[in-house]
Design a protein around this motif. Structure first.
Motif, mmCIF file in Angstrom:
data_model
loop_
_atom_site.group_PDB
_atom_site.id
_atom_site.type_symbol
_atom_site.label_atom_id
_atom_site.label_comp_id
_atom_site.label_asym_id
_atom_site.label_seq_id
_atom_site.Cartn_x
_atom_site.Cartn_y
_atom_site.Cartn_z
ATOM 1 N N THR A 139 0.551 -1.170 0.158
ATOM 2 C CA THR A 139 0.195 -0.232 0.325
ATOM 3 C C THR A 139 0.952 1.617 -0.533
ATOM 4 O OG1 THR A 139 -1.343 -0.999 1.115
ATOM 5 C CG2 THR A 139 -1.633 1.476 1.465
ATOM 6 N N LEU A 140 1.898 0.584 0.834
ATOM 7 C CA LEU A 140 2.875 2.726 0.743
ATOM 8 C C LEU A 140 3.683 2.571 -0.187
ATOM 9 C CD1 LEU A 140 4.697 1.811 4.183
ATOM 10 C CD2 LEU A 140 2.506 4.074 3.382
ATOM 11 N N TRP A 141 4.167 1.672 -1.099
ATOM 12 C CA TRP A 141 4.150 1.083 -2.545
ATOM 13 C C TRP A 141 3.094 2.218 -3.644
ATOM 14 C CZ3 TRP A 141 8.653 2.348 -3.786
ATOM 15 C CH2 TRP A 141 9.894 2.171 -3.333
ATOM 16 N N ILE A 142 2.192 1.827 -3.636
ATOM 17 C CA ILE A 142 0.905 2.746 -3.918
ATOM 18 C C ILE A 142 0.507 3.722 -4.232
ATOM 19 C CG2 ILE A 142 -1.650 2.813 -4.482
ATOM 20 C CD1 ILE A 142 -1.928 -0.197 -3.952
ATOM 21 N N VAL A 143 1.501 4.555 -2.699
ATOM 22 C CA VAL A 143 1.118 5.763 -1.759
ATOM 23 C C VAL A 143 2.565 6.272 -3.579
ATOM 24 C CG1 VAL A 143 0.900 7.749 -0.851
ATOM 25 C CG2 VAL A 143 -0.473 5.778 -0.289
ATOM 26 N N VAL A 144 3.446 6.189 -2.838
ATOM 27 C CA VAL A 144 4.679 6.314 -3.879
ATOM 28 C C VAL A 144 4.294 6.996 -4.871
ATOM 29 C CG1 VAL A 144 7.206 6.128 -4.191
ATOM 30 C CG2 VAL A 144 6.429 5.288 -1.798
ATOM 31 N N MET A 145 4.132 5.254 -5.582
ATOM 32 C CA MET A 145 4.227 5.553 -7.217
ATOM 33 C C MET A 145 3.014 6.474 -7.987
ATOM 34 S SD MET A 145 5.279 4.582 -9.517
ATOM 35 C CE MET A 145 5.157 4.586 -11.429
ATOM 36 N N LEU A 146 1.940 6.591 -7.206
ATOM 37 C CA LEU A 146 1.137 7.683 -7.414
ATOM 38 C C LEU A 146 1.195 9.342 -7.438
ATOM 39 C CD1 LEU A 146 -2.148 6.171 -6.114
ATOM 40 C CD2 LEU A 146 -1.856 6.583 -8.527
ATOM 41 N N ASN A 147 2.770 9.296 -6.151
ATOM 42 C CA ASN A 147 2.523 10.499 -6.198
ATOM 43 C C ASN A 147 3.960 10.781 -7.062
ATOM 44 O OD1 ASN A 147 1.232 12.001 -3.686
ATOM 45 N ND2 ASN A 147 1.628 10.420 -2.938
ATOM 46 N N LEU A 148 4.301 10.004 -7.260
ATOM 47 C CA LEU A 148 5.267 9.918 -9.104
ATOM 48 C C LEU A 148 5.035 10.334 -10.191
ATOM 49 C CD1 LEU A 148 8.139 7.049 -8.010
ATOM 50 C CD2 LEU A 148 7.979 9.431 -7.290
ATOM 51 N N ILE A 149 3.648 10.018 -9.837
ATOM 52 C CA ILE A 149 3.263 10.317 -12.034
ATOM 53 C C ILE A 149 2.424 11.134 -11.187
ATOM 54 C CG2 ILE A 149 1.229 9.300 -12.412
ATOM 55 C CD1 ILE A 149 1.328 6.487 -12.115
#
Length: 118
Positions: A3-13
């Motif tokens: 879930t934290l990786w999803i947060v990171v990825m969405l913020n990068l995008i």
């Protein structure tokens, strides 16, 4: 952890999208307007992070807090989606789907019954 990786990825995008948008505005507007655009985009970044962070918070918060935070975050996000929207066809379709999903989140959180032991 995922879930934290999803947060990171969405913020990068999201950061990339904002960067492209700001670059476009900078090249196609007067320099005097850039300060206003930068502040507006910073506010948009904060508001967009509400649903991004809810991916994580909805998994870790306790029942009562989770319920309230989900309802509040969904209401704020609906205001952001509708208030910051446009009438372009692609935005209307995306916004309609987002609002329906957010209304479902509110309804689900409202009807939510705690089934976990305290």
């Amino acid at each position: 952890m995922s879930t934290l990786w999803i947060v990171v990825m969405l913020n990068l995008i999201f950061a990339d999208i904002l960067g492209i948008y700001i670059e476009f505005i900078h090249k196609n507007t007067l320099d005097g307007i850039i300060g206003e655009v930068t502040i507006t985009m910073a506010i948009a970044a904060v508001l967009t992070n509400i649903p991004i962070l809810m991916i994580y918070f909805s998994r870790i918060l306790r029942y009562k807090v989770n319920r309230s935070v989900n309802i509040g975050a969904a209401i704020l996000t609906i205001i952001y989606v509708v208030g910051g929207g446009s009438l372009l066809p692609h935005y209307l379709v995306c916004a309609a789907i987002e609002v329906i999903a957010l209304l479902f989140i509110i309804w689900t959180a409202w009807k939510w019954i705690n089934t976990r032991p305290i």
